[in-house]
Design a protein around this motif. Structure first.
Motif, PDB file in Angstrom:
ATOM      1  N   UNK A 185      87.383  65.339  55.162  1.00 13.44           N
ATOM      2  CA  UNK A 185      88.002  66.092  53.977  1.00 13.44           C
ATOM      3  C   UNK A 185      89.000  67.373  54.471  1.00 13.44           C
ATOM      4  N   UNK A 186      88.415  67.837  55.693  1.00 15.31           N
ATOM      5  CA  UNK A 186      89.236  69.056  55.978  1.00 15.31           C
ATOM      6  C   UNK A 186      89.704  69.167  57.399  1.00 15.31           C
ATOM      7  N   UNK A 187      89.248  67.948  57.815  1.00 16.95           N
ATOM      8  CA  UNK A 187      89.710  68.071  59.625  1.00 16.95           C
ATOM      9  C   UNK A 187      89.084  69.192  60.393  1.00 16.95           C
ATOM     10  N   UNK A 188      88.120  69.642  59.961  1.00 18.78           N
ATOM     11  CA  UNK A 188      87.109  70.625  60.608  1.00 18.78           C
ATOM     12  C   UNK A 188      86.722  69.821  61.843  1.00 18.78           C
ATOM     13  N   UNK A 189      86.743  70.207  63.147  1.00 23.26           N
ATOM     14  CA  UNK A 189      86.476  69.434  64.198  1.00 23.26           C
ATOM     15  C   UNK A 189      84.765  69.102  64.389  1.00 23.26           C
ATOM     16  N   UNK A 190      84.628  67.987  64.891  1.00 20.70           N
ATOM     17  CA  UNK A 190      83.097  67.645  65.043  1.00 20.70           C
ATOM     18  C   UNK A 190      82.427  68.534  66.341  1.00 20.70           C
ATOM     19  N   UNK A 191      82.488  69.760  66.622  1.00 16.56           N
ATOM     20  CA  UNK A 191      82.130  70.385  67.671  1.00 16.56           C
ATOM     21  C   UNK A 191      80.726  69.745  68.286  1.00 16.56           C
ATOM     22  N   UNK A 192      79.838  69.778  67.100  1.00 13.46           N
ATOM     23  CA  UNK A 192      78.574  69.632  67.154  1.00 13.46           C
ATOM     24  C   UNK A 192      77.891  68.324  67.600  1.00 13.46           C
ATOM     25  N   UNK A 193      78.633  67.157  67.821  1.00 12.65           N
ATOM     26  CA  UNK A 193      78.193  65.923  68.265  1.00 12.65           C
ATOM     27  C   UNK A 193      79.034  65.472  69.412  1.00 12.65           C
ATOM     28  N   UNK A 194      78.930  65.420  70.384  1.00  9.02           N
ATOM     29  CA  UNK A 194      79.388  64.758  71.457  1.00  9.02           C
ATOM     30  C   UNK A 194      78.757  63.879  72.443  1.00  9.02           C
ATOM     31  N   UNK A 195      78.747  62.551  72.501  1.00  2.00           N
ATOM     32  CA  UNK A 195      77.929  62.204  73.420  1.00  2.00           C
ATOM     33  C   UNK A 195      78.247  62.465  74.900  1.00  2.00           C
ATOM     34  N   UNK A 196      77.174  62.428  75.585  1.00  2.00           N
ATOM     35  CA  UNK A 196      77.565  62.966  76.985  1.00  2.00           C
ATOM     36  C   UNK A 196      76.524  62.303  77.951  1.00  2.00           C
ATOM     37  N   UNK A 197      76.904  62.512  79.319  1.00  2.00           N
ATOM     38  CA  UNK A 197      76.018  62.241  80.420  1.00  2.00           C
ATOM     39  C   UNK A 197      75.992  63.340  81.444  1.00  2.00           C
ATOM     40  N   UNK A 198      74.838  63.628  81.675  1.00  2.00           N
ATOM     41  CA  UNK A 198      74.487  64.679  82.855  1.00  2.00           C
ATOM     42  C   UNK A 198      73.986  64.196  83.960  1.00  2.00           C
ATOM     43  N   UNK A 199      74.919  64.881  85.182  1.00  2.00           N
ATOM     44  CA  UNK A 199      74.314  64.206  86.548  1.00  2.00           C
ATOM     45  C   UNK A 199      74.233  65.332  87.405  1.00  2.00           C
ATOM     46  N   UNK A 200      73.714  65.427  88.491  1.00  2.00           N
ATOM     47  CA  UNK A 200      73.674  66.508  89.305  1.00  2.00           C
ATOM     48  C   UNK A 200      75.076  66.699  89.982  1.00  2.00           C
ATOM     49  N   UNK A 201      75.583  67.837  90.368  1.00  2.00           N
ATOM     50  CA  UNK A 201      76.773  67.991  90.971  1.00  2.00           C
ATOM     51  C   UNK A 201      77.072  68.957  91.855  1.00  2.00           C
ATOM     52  N   UNK A 202      77.903  68.805  92.774  1.00  2.00           N
ATOM     53  CA  UNK A 202      78.030  69.775  93.750  1.00  2.00           C
ATOM     54  C   UNK A 202      79.496  70.360  93.996  1.00  2.00           C
TER      55      UNK A 202
END
Ligand code: SF4
Ligand code: SF4
Ligand code: SF4
Ligand code: FES
Length: 945
Positions: A904-921
């Motif tokens: 209805x308002x275009x308020x962004x969906x900050x609260x749901x993002x599908x992600x992957x986490x991996x170790x990083x250097x």
């Protein structure tokens, strides 16, 4: 000029309506039943000495300095713990009580460093005052005996010291932490002579549970707990009443001053939103206003990447106007627009939207509320008739059951959280609906009756399942519904909710919340005498944000929980003036007061007043502006106090849009991330320089008063007005008060409001007009503003953002207590001691399966982008969910968030993002580029300073 000291009547005010007659020192008095003798005396101008008593805390009766004589009674009762009774005759000044008081003071003073002349509290020390008041002339015990004079000073907290050598163990600090703040960080350790104040278990203040709210510092009658700013600068000389510029609680403060230098911010006891309390941000984190990075000269440049050129105000404004006009000539009237800021005053916002609608000749105005609470406006207006919360904060003290949904009050709205905790300690019940185990779920003396740890994105099925149980188990308030609601819509809603998909057993499969827990929570709320819903961005920043707001309103109406104290549907607004920026007509389809721009009769009122034709077509919303910038139709933007490049989702898209525009004008305190794309920089003012109003989450119009002149030489409203004039529209406000007069004239809900009115009567909650001359604390008392309450069907439509094998976890974002939004202000204060970088919270199970250890660098990748940050392994989040904050630009949290938004308002969906986490250097590509850009920009900024 205001005095610095706030009145202290010694003990709390009695709430009784009955009166009793007493006599104090021969003076007949009538006081409320339940009033202490001390308060009764002080109310009539008789100052009984005191040390352990203060009117913000319960009476304690430990110091014995306040003893009095009561006719017909033995002994010398403490006046702070003895209540006035009918017919009592009290004497506060007799030889006997004077002697007793001197003896007490002698004992205190014999174990106190007598360095009054060089003490930071000199002139503001109750011990010093009391020694004078009781006429102490001599200390018989000498100072040689055992004492605490060598105690080490704890300087660990960045804002205050603890000097135990000056402590009189009155326990005011401990009680302030318990009763006012509710953190219970302090105790009195040991007994008798060895008793001492201790933060947590003998830890330093910094390492303890302390959240630096400062309540203990304010309560301390000596220099034991003392602000470092007072130690550095000395005692204040005068004060100015103003309002905090951080969150939507809207705490009122006395800015205590020495000349034009702020030396301390002290919460105002008369503040109707905060009653003398504050959090670490409002009380201590104001140093950004004089931070060395603040820009004080207007700047212009031909192209981004060029060095900035310092110019005078006239040149900067004319340059901006020329470029905007060139764009309109080339691309058309609708090719420019403006963004208003929820951090600026209502008056400053009003002028920006007026400039867009008049000088820019279009309705391309939007506000940062687009990305936070726009679904609140839509949802509450549709169901109830007003785009705002229903209750004052104090209403929570009448609540039996609180439901906190998608909000983290102890971090985001700390002063209101303290009030909630007070009510919870009195026995109210709590339901928390949040993917994370927020502090309120379990904190000292508080345990939520139910925590519903739902999967991000499943608010709507949960609210439907609660409603399903309430309908099925006949927990609705039929009489209320019949009398006050639209029955046709109710029947349709009921039918929709009773569908089997909304049965808790089915919802368990979608949300991950146990069906029995959903049912128990529904029973608790449904059978509460007074149930109140408090919610935050965890409700609104979803693809079904507006649906969820309406779902909560439906539930509150169905259970008869709107229109009374202790009930309601209450958005916890993020920024100080987010309510005000919406009220002031910052949305492209609404003029001030939420009046539709498409309505001819309303537009005519504004056109007659502004002497200009107003476009009947709504303008662009922020996301439309970005899309149109990329397609080459929207090429100029005036941005008042908002860092779009850091705060808006899908950073790469935002940066591409900003980079494509031909003129961006940024009005701000600092050269923020958005300023990297700007052609004109107009330095803004901090709240300490502003005159006007902020409107808080409870619709309270609070005065903001300047304590100093604008440091960059011009008020912000005048900058905007000058730009409007340079664009060819004659705007001629003479002051902030003049702007408010026009707001009142054009906005029916503000009709009675003026600066004079607010200065005379204090803050008021709108509507404040002919029907409600002194404001409206509780909305919808007998009827809903829209007439009959409208139920809206709330079918669940899952977000398009789905987990899969590549992106199996859900990221949700939020804030932390010490930092504020993009951190532009708080990162420039010593609050960085508590939070100097954004962390990624991950459940131990998810960490283990990925070989991640605490403090490891990890890559966070979504369909939109990738960043690297530090892992914090914690059970605050559930398996499958990760969480981070977005306070630091170098983190780039919004690089990974998506373009999905509320339908209805275009308020962004900050609260749901599908992600992957991996170790990083290594840092991510975006972060490497950020570093390079920051270095280049750093050189440009260095040249400016
Ligand atoms: S620190 Fe201050 S308030 Fe606390 S016990 Fe000592 S003197 Fe009293
Ligand atoms: S600053 Fe606040 S939280 Fe910390 S000890 Fe004092 S009252 Fe408690
Ligand atoms: S609770 Fe909000 S308004 Fe109050 S002091 Fe803290 S940040 Fe400021
Ligand atoms: S002020 Fe009453 S006992 Fe301390």
């Amino acid at each position: 000029m205001n005095t610095v000291k706030q009145l202290d009547l010694g003990t709390e005010e009695s709430k009784s309506k009955e009166m009793v007659s007493i006599e104090i020192d021969g003076q007949p008095l009538e006081v409320k039943n339940g009033t202490s003798i001390m308060r009764a005396a002080r109310e009539s101008g008789i100052d009984v000495p005191k040390l352990c008593a203060t009117d913000s805390l319960k009476s304690f009766g430990s110091c014995r300095l306040c003893v009095v004589e009561i006719e017909g009674r033995k002994g010398f009762p403490a006046s702070c713990t003895t209540l006035a009774e009918e017919g009592m005759k009290i004497r506060t000044q007799t030889n006997k009580v004077a002697k007793l008081r001197r003896n007490v003071m002698e004992l205190y003073i014999s174990d106190h460093p007598l360095d009054c002349l060089t003490c930071s509290a000199n002139g503001d020390c109750e011990l010093q005052d009391m020694a004078g008041a009781v006429g102490l002339r001599d200390v018989r015990y000498g100072f040689e005996g055992k004492n605490h004079l060598e105690a080490v000073v704890d300087e660990s907290n960045p804002y205050f010291n603890f000097d135990a050598s000056k402590c009189i163990v009155c326990s005011r600090c401990v009680r302030a932490c318990d009763e006012i703040q509710g953190t219970m960080a302090l105790t009195i350790e040991g007994r008798g002579f060895d008793s001492k104040v201790s933060a947590s278990i003998g830890e330093s203040f910094l390492d303890s549970e302390c959240v630096s709210c400062g309540a203990c510092v304010q309560a301390c009658p000596t220099a034991t707990l003392m602000e470092k700013s007072i130690i550095d600068h000395g005692q204040p000389e005068h004060s100015v009443d103003t309002t905090c510029a951080y969150c939507g609680v809207g705490c009122s403060f006395k800015a205590e001053m020495k000349g034009d230098q702020v030396v301390r911010m002290v919460p105002n006891k008369d503040g109707k939103a905060n009653n003398g309390h504050s959090c670490v941000k409002g009380r201590f984190a104001w140093g950004y206003s004089t931070h060395k990075e603040r820009v004080l000269d207007p700047l212009i440049r031909e192209n981004i990447g060029d060095p900035w050129k310092k110019v005078n105000w006239e040149e900067a404004i004319n340059y901006a106007a020329k470029r905007f006009k060139e764009i309109q000539n080339k691309y058309g009237r609708k090719s420019i627009g403006g963004i208003t800021s929820s951090r600026c005053t209502a008056e400053e916002v009003f002028v920006v939207q007026k400039m867009v609608r008049t000088a820019f000749s279009n309705n391309n105005v939007d506000t940062c509320a687009r990305v936070c609470h726009s679904p609140t406006g839509y949802g509450l207006k549709t169901t109830l008739g007003t785009s705002a919360g229903t209750q004052p904060f104090e209403s929570v003290m009448d609540t039996d059951v609180m439901v906190v949904i998608g909000a983290n009050p102890t971090d985001g709205h700390p002063v209101f959280a303290s009030q909630m905790k007070k009510r919870l300690r009195q026995g109210a019940k709590l339901i928390v609906i949040d993917p994370r185990k927020i502090d309120l779920v379990k904190t000292p003396h508080i345990k939520a009756a139910h925590h519903l740890p739902l999967q991000p994105g499943t608010n709507v099925p949960i609210i439907n399942a609660l409603a399903h149980t309430i309908i099925k188990e006949n927990l609705m308030d039929e009489e209320y519904i019949n009398e006050r609601c639209d029955m046709e819509s109710f029947e349709a809603w009921k039918e929709c909710i009773l569908k089997s998909e909304n049965d808790p057993d089915n919802v368990e499969k979608i949300s991950g919340v146990n069906a029995d827990t959903i049912r128990s929570a529904a029973r608790l709320y449904g059978s509460a005498k007074r149930g109140a819903i408090y919610y935050g961005l965890g409700v609104t920043e979803h693809s079904q944000g507006s649906t969820m707001v309406m779902g909560m309103a439906n539930l509150a109406m169905a259970t008869g929980n709107i229109g009374f104290s202790g009930c309601g549907v209450n958005p916890l607004r993020g920024q100080n003036n987010v309510q005000g920026s919406c009220d002031m007509g910052s949305f492209p389809h609404e003029l001030p007061g939420y009046q539709p721009v498409g309505d001819d009769s309303i537009r005519k009122i504004f056109e007659d007043n502004w002497q200009v034709a107003i476009d009947p077509e709504p303008g662009f919303r922020i996301p439309n502006m970005f899309d149109a910038a990329i397609s080459g139709e929207f090429m100029g933007m005036y941005i008042q106090g908002e860092d779009l490049a850091q705060s808006d989702p899908n950073t790469q898209h935002v940066e591409a849009a900003l980079g494509n525009m031909e003129c961006i004008v940024v009005q701000d305190l600092f050269l923020n991330e958005t300023a990297k794309f700007a052609h004109v920089f107009l330095p803004g003012t901090s709240f300490l320089e502003k005159d006007g109003t902020f409107i808080n989450a409870e619709r309270r119009i609070n005065r903001v008063r300047p304590v100093m002149k604008p440091r960059q030489g011009m008020h912000e409203w005048l900058i905007t007005q000058n730009l409007a004039n340079a664009m060819g529209y004659a705007m001629n406000f003479s002051s902030e008060a003049d702007i408010m007069d026009e707001i009142a004239q054009l906005t029916p809900t503000f009709r009675n409001v003026s600066h004079d009115f607010l200065d005379q009567f204090g803050s008021v909650q709108w509507p404040c007009n002919e029907n409600a001359p002194t404001g409206t604390p509780i909305m919808h008392i007998d009827n809903f503003v829209r007439g009959k309450g409208l139920f809206v069907e709330t079918d669940y439509v899952a977000t398009e953002e789905r987990t899969n094998r590549k992106f199996p976890l859900l990221l949700t974002t939020g804030r932390t207590l010490s930092q504020y939004n993009v951190g532009a202000q708080t990162r420039r204060t010593q609050n960085v001691v508590w939070h100097d970088k954004d962390l990624l919270e991950i459940h131990p199970h998810d960490a283990e399966t990925r070989g991640i250890k605490n403090n490891d660098q990890v890559s966070l990748a979504s369909r939109k982008g990738e960043i690297t940050l530090t892992a914090e392994i914690t059970e605050r989040v559930q398996p499958g969910v990760v969480y981070t904050t977005f306070h630091n630009p170098e983190t780039g949290a919004n690089v990974v968030t998506t373009e999905h938004s509320d339908w209805a308002t275009n308020c962004p969906e900050y609260k749901v993002t599908a992600v992957q986490i991996t170790p990083a250097n290594h840092k991510s590509k975006w972060q490497d580029q950020f570093k390079v850009r920051a270095k280049q920009e750093g050189k440009i900024i260095e040249a400016v300073h």
